[in-house]
Design an enzyme around this catalytic site. Sequence first.
Site, PDB file in Angstrom:
ATOM      1  N   ASP A   1      -2.945 -17.211   5.360  1.00 10.14           N
ATOM      2  CA  ASP A   1      -4.068 -18.008   4.881  1.00 10.14           C
ATOM      3  C   ASP A   1      -4.620 -18.910   5.984  1.00 10.14           C
ATOM      4  O   ASP A   1      -5.841 -19.072   6.133  1.00 10.14           O
ATOM      5  CB  ASP A   1      -3.693 -18.814   3.634  1.00 10.14           C
TER       6      ASP A   1
ATOM      7  N   ASP B   1      -5.468  -5.103   6.250  1.00 12.02           N
ATOM      8  CA  ASP B   1      -6.664  -4.611   5.589  1.00 12.02           C
ATOM      9  C   ASP B   1      -7.654  -5.754   5.371  1.00 12.02           C
ATOM     10  O   ASP B   1      -8.855  -5.618   5.628  1.00 12.02           O
ATOM     11  CB  ASP B   1      -6.272  -3.977   4.250  1.00 12.02           C
TER      12      ASP B   1
ATOM     13  N   LYS C   1       3.506 -14.044   5.923  1.00 11.47           N
ATOM     14  CA  LYS C   1       3.617 -15.042   4.859  1.00 11.47           C
ATOM     15  C   LYS C   1       5.094 -15.370   4.655  1.00 11.47           C
ATOM     16  O   LYS C   1       5.609 -15.428   3.528  1.00 11.47           O
ATOM     17  CB  LYS C   1       2.980 -14.519   3.569  1.00 11.47           C
TER      18      LYS C   1
ATOM     19  N   TYR D   1       0.803  -1.218   0.000  1.00 10.78           N
ATOM     20  CA  TYR D   1       0.000   0.000   0.000  1.00 10.78           C
ATOM     21  C   TYR D   1       0.843   1.279   0.000  1.00 10.78           C
ATOM     22  O   TYR D   1       0.309   2.376  -0.013  1.00 10.78           O
ATOM     23  CB  TYR D   1      -0.949   0.013   1.199  1.00 10.78           C
TER      24      TYR D   1
END
Length: 338
Positions: A205, A229, A172, A124
């Site tokens: 995930d 987000d 991640k 972002y």
Amino acid sequence: MTYNATLIPGDGIGPEVVAAAVRVVEATGVSFNWDEQQAGIGAYDDTGNPLPQATVDSIERTRLAFKGPLTTPVGTGFRSINVRIRQLFDLYANIRPCETLPNTKGPFEGVDLMLYRENTEGLYAGIEHFDERLQIADSINRITRAGSERIIRYAFEDAQRRGRKRLTLVHKANILKETGGMFLKIGREIAPEFPGIEFDDRIIDNMAMQLVIRPSEYDAVVTTNMFGDILSDLMSGLVGGLGVTGSANVGKDCAVFEAVHGSAPDIAGQGVANPTAVVRSGEMMLRYLGENGAAEAVRLALHDVYSDAKALTGDLGGTATTTEFADALVDRVEAHSA
């Protein structure tokens, strides 16, 4: 004491829900000197600039803003003004409490989660390039040690102040070994400084799956910008949606409290919008200012009105207008403030 604050009503339903939330916040007896300014699509239509310099100057002066939802064009047009404000004022911490209110439509009872999202870096940051010849678009996922350290430390410190017992870092790092790996490594470095808080980590995930199966097992979460987000909307869904969750963007000496839902232009001006999200953001603003008694009056008032269920808006199965809902909240806030 009177607090100086920038007031940005926003687009669509923004002016209606912000006006309702201002009434509720002021019903606590805390005094504000509001400097009303524009931002978003309405500001763009009026001035040619979605974030006028007068608005920037106002926030620079007050160091405190209370704002409604802003419309961001999809795919084309100007970039998110919410993101620009966060970057301009280095509002590096986005705080999203997700707590179940009575008579809401969430799939679980008793959800009580805190999300701490890094607010200025990652994908972002908007560092993008487009190769016209090859038709290739690139985005850079920029993660810095300084940015990671300050959001993780903020999450530990705030969780400790709130009496939270567990902080889960979401990443991640199994695939993004440099960016996600550094974020995780820094979390593990800082964790021993807070022995009273259990620290663990989850891959993004897996965390998304865990939250929709067993949210009660989690307490507080810290993560990077884009993952935050996504998870913040997921967590909102656990407690009834974006219309009932507040949000704070906090920097070193500046803070912006805002609605996290969209501007809903399809129902603007009809007097049916639910102002709960902005009211809860107002509660967060009061706590930020150290007005904890006033903040608690707002929190209790929301629980009263939702429990009573006689003045709920249509999205909650009621028939009350935005104004009638605000009237009920004001009455309860005044009772708890007496």
